[in-house]
Write a protein that holds these residues in place. Structure first.
Motif, PDB file in Angstrom:
ATOM      1  N   LYS A 118      -6.837  32.367  57.765  1.00 33.22           N
ATOM      2  CA  LYS A 118      -6.894  32.145  56.248  1.00 33.22           C
ATOM      3  C   LYS A 118      -8.030  31.312  56.643  1.00 33.22           C
ATOM      4  O   LYS A 118      -8.780  32.515  55.779  1.00 33.22           O
ATOM      5  N   VAL A 119      -8.418  30.687  57.336  1.00 35.60           N
ATOM      6  CA  VAL A 119      -9.585  30.375  57.812  1.00 35.60           C
ATOM      7  C   VAL A 119     -10.794  31.094  57.581  1.00 35.60           C
ATOM      8  O   VAL A 119     -12.278  31.429  57.926  1.00 35.60           O
ATOM      9  N   SER A 120     -10.590  31.687  58.924  1.00 31.75           N
ATOM     10  CA  SER A 120     -10.858  33.000  59.620  1.00 31.75           C
ATOM     11  C   SER A 120     -11.875  33.552  58.731  1.00 31.75           C
ATOM     12  O   SER A 120     -12.734  34.079  58.074  1.00 31.75           O
ATOM     13  N   LEU A 121     -10.738  34.533  58.186  1.00 29.65           N
ATOM     14  CA  LEU A 121     -11.054  36.251  56.720  1.00 29.65           C
ATOM     15  C   LEU A 121     -11.672  35.496  55.612  1.00 29.65           C
ATOM     16  O   LEU A 121     -12.296  35.643  55.363  1.00 29.65           O
ATOM     17  N   GLY A 122     -11.159  33.840  55.519  1.00 30.85           N
ATOM     18  CA  GLY A 122     -12.034  32.893  54.494  1.00 30.85           C
ATOM     19  C   GLY A 122     -13.279  33.377  54.164  1.00 30.85           C
ATOM     20  O   GLY A 122     -14.627  33.383  53.492  1.00 30.85           O
ATOM     21  N   HIS A 123     -13.656  32.971  55.498  1.00 33.90           N
ATOM     22  CA  HIS A 123     -15.450  32.898  55.956  1.00 33.90           C
ATOM     23  C   HIS A 123     -16.025  34.772  56.354  1.00 33.90           C
ATOM     24  O   HIS A 123     -17.155  34.613  55.767  1.00 33.90           O
ATOM     25  N   GLN A 124     -15.069  34.821  57.216  1.00 36.65           N
ATOM     26  CA  GLN A 124     -15.577  36.413  57.126  1.00 36.65           C
ATOM     27  C   GLN A 124     -15.613  36.841  55.945  1.00 36.65           C
ATOM     28  O   GLN A 124     -17.104  37.551  55.615  1.00 36.65           O
ATOM     29  N   LYS A 125     -14.781  36.899  54.370  1.00 33.54           N
ATOM     30  CA  LYS A 125     -15.229  37.488  53.342  1.00 33.54           C
ATOM     31  C   LYS A 125     -17.287  36.986  52.580  1.00 33.54           C
ATOM     32  O   LYS A 125     -17.232  37.387  51.970  1.00 33.54           O
ATOM     33  N   MET A 126     -16.801  35.177  53.104  1.00 33.03           N
ATOM     34  CA  MET A 126     -18.356  35.121  52.957  1.00 33.03           C
ATOM     35  C   MET A 126     -19.734  36.061  53.493  1.00 33.03           C
ATOM     36  O   MET A 126     -20.336  36.312  53.066  1.00 33.03           O
ATOM     37  N   ARG A 127     -19.107  35.828  54.238  1.00 28.29           N
ATOM     38  CA  ARG A 127     -20.520  36.675  55.629  1.00 28.29           C
ATOM     39  C   ARG A 127     -20.539  37.857  54.974  1.00 28.29           C
ATOM     40  O   ARG A 127     -21.698  37.991  54.635  1.00 28.29           O
ATOM     41  N   GLU A 128     -19.513  38.547  54.744  1.00 28.39           N
ATOM     42  CA  GLU A 128     -19.789  40.178  54.178  1.00 28.39           C
ATOM     43  C   GLU A 128     -20.497  40.373  52.201  1.00 28.39           C
ATOM     44  O   GLU A 128     -20.599  41.208  52.446  1.00 28.39           O
ATOM     45  N   ASN A 129     -20.495  39.695  52.061  1.00 29.54           N
ATOM     46  CA  ASN A 129     -20.558  39.208  50.620  1.00 29.54           C
ATOM     47  C   ASN A 129     -22.024  38.058  50.546  1.00 29.54           C
ATOM     48  O   ASN A 129     -21.995  37.317  49.364  1.00 29.54           O
ATOM     49  N   LEU A 130     -22.352  37.850  51.415  1.00 28.07           N
ATOM     50  CA  LEU A 130     -23.794  36.427  51.557  1.00 28.07           C
ATOM     51  C   LEU A 130     -24.553  36.868  49.848  1.00 28.07           C
ATOM     52  O   LEU A 130     -25.408  35.853  49.003  1.00 28.07           O
ATOM     53  N   GLY A 131     -25.180  38.163  49.356  1.00 28.27           N
ATOM     54  CA  GLY A 131     -25.398  38.393  48.511  1.00 28.27           C
ATOM     55  C   GLY A 131     -24.849  38.224  46.964  1.00 28.27           C
ATOM     56  O   GLY A 131     -25.331  38.266  46.050  1.00 28.27           O
ATOM     57  N   ARG A 144     -32.174  24.975  54.193  1.00 27.99           N
ATOM     58  CA  ARG A 144     -30.645  25.580  55.092  1.00 27.99           C
ATOM     59  C   ARG A 144     -30.254  25.713  53.911  1.00 27.99           C
ATOM     60  O   ARG A 144     -29.967  24.907  52.527  1.00 27.99           O
ATOM     61  N   SER A 145     -29.285  26.768  53.425  1.00 26.73           N
ATOM     62  CA  SER A 145     -28.711  27.280  52.748  1.00 26.73           C
ATOM     63  C   SER A 145     -27.363  27.258  52.369  1.00 26.73           C
ATOM     64  O   SER A 145     -26.819  27.311  54.108  1.00 26.73           O
ATOM     65  N   VAL A 146     -26.332  27.717  51.875  1.00 26.17           N
ATOM     66  CA  VAL A 146     -24.831  27.984  52.305  1.00 26.17           C
ATOM     67  C   VAL A 146     -25.114  29.430  53.061  1.00 26.17           C
ATOM     68  O   VAL A 146     -23.883  30.217  53.873  1.00 26.17           O
ATOM     69  N   GLU A 147     -25.886  30.427  52.041  1.00 23.28           N
ATOM     70  CA  GLU A 147     -25.891  32.008  52.559  1.00 23.28           C
ATOM     71  C   GLU A 147     -26.638  31.258  54.139  1.00 23.28           C
ATOM     72  O   GLU A 147     -25.943  32.333  55.174  1.00 23.28           O
ATOM     73  N   THR A 148     -27.567  30.923  54.265  1.00 27.45           N
ATOM     74  CA  THR A 148     -28.107  30.954  56.221  1.00 27.45           C
ATOM     75  C   THR A 148     -26.990  29.650  56.477  1.00 27.45           C
ATOM     76  O   THR A 148     -26.747  30.056  58.092  1.00 27.45           O
ATOM     77  N   MET A 149     -26.145  29.868  55.969  1.00 25.50           N
ATOM     78  CA  MET A 149     -25.242  28.564  57.448  1.00 25.50           C
ATOM     79  C   MET A 149     -24.334  29.215  57.043  1.00 25.50           C
ATOM     80  O   MET A 149     -24.296  29.764  58.874  1.00 25.50           O
TER      81      MET A 149
END
Length: 284
Positions: A243-256, A155-160
């Motif tokens: 804000k929580v939703s948008l922040g997590h969405q930002k991470m999902r869109e920029n996994l790499g 498990r990593s941040v990216e996969t989670m």
């Protein structure tokens, strides 16, 4: 010897680049961890859920006899769905705690938190949660169970973030819908209780009722102030979930590119916003 010196220099450069890359990744994960920590600690929703559940206890004193039965029936329905409403938040909080741990150096056991998730949530005619939210809750709890029970292996941040985003977003949507539902219930309660004073006080105009009217006016002002504070809390709770939703969405869109300056700056801004919202929710 020149060859060995060149070889040593090349090796040293590779080590520096490797360490530099690791340092950059560690820096980037600090923002991820800060975001997850702040998201897990975001208050408001649990308090408002409890307030929603206890609406009848506050209204009962003011209800006319004809409304008593409706009030009791509605109270039973609220209490029946309350645990589902709270379970949605517990799953989101545990997800954020898990994400925070994966983004840090420490490893600690979260398995005891799995027991607190309960037996799932249900779609109910008396609840704004629908089958989409039920499925998302099941999916997210399964992801957490696999990650925590396996000791976070592979498990990593990216996969989670990749595996959890869809279900997390749906649960956050459910919590946001519920927060608005709570706000409507709050508005109805406010109209019910303050409306009684608006109707009764003007008709209490006899001299012998002067002290009673004075006490009623004081009580009215106190209740009005209480409701104004709560009005703001419903708004802040909704803002925080967004804000929580948008922040997590930002991470999902920029996994790499979680190490990029842009993503780190955006996450830092969300951390500051959520922290300010938390302060507002804890204030009066």
């Amino acid at each position: 010897m020149p060859f060995l010196r060149r070889l040593f220099s090349w090796f040293a450069l590779c080590v520096c680049l490797l360490l530099g890359g690791c340092a950059t990744n560690n820096v980037s994960l600090q923002e991820v961890r800060a975001f997850a920590d702040q998201s897990a600690k975001l208050g408001g929703y649990a308090e408002l859920s409890t307030r929603f559940r206890d609406t009848y206890a506050r209204e009962q004193l003011y209800l006319p006899p004809a409304a008593e039965k409706i009030g009791r029936d509605t109270d039973a329905k609220r209490r029946a769905v309350y645990e589902d409403f709270v379970s949605a938040q517990k799953a989101v909080v545990l997800y954020m705690q898990t994400l925070s741990m994966l983004a840090g150096d420490a490893r600690y056991d979260l398995s005891d938190k799995l027991d607190g998730l309960g037996n799932g949530i249900k779609a109910n005619l008396d609840s704004p949660l629908d089958q989409r939210h039920v499925t998302a809750y099941t999916g997210l709890t399964r992801l957490l169970t696999r990650a925590i029970a396996s000791g976070y292996q592979n498990r990593s941040v990216e996969t989670m973030v990749r595996d959890g985003d869809h279900d997390l977003q749906l649960l956050l949507d459910g919590m946001l819908t519920l927060t608005r539902f709570y706000a409507k219930t709050h508005e109805n309660e406010k109209k019910t209780i303050l409306g009684i004073f608006d109707i009764e006080i003007p008709f209490a105009n006899q001299p012998k009722e002067r002290m009673l009217v004075t006490l009623a006016k004081v009580h009215y002002l106190n209740k009005s102030s209480e409701y104004k504070i709560l009005d703001k809390r419903y708004e802040l709770a909704a803002q925080g979930l967004t804000k929580v939703s948008l922040g997590h969405q930002k991470m999902r869109e920029n996994l790499g590119a979680l190490h990029s300056v842009e993503v780190r700056n955006v996450l830092s801004s969300y951390v500051r916003d959520i922290d300010m919202i938390r302060s507002g929710l804890s204030g009066n």
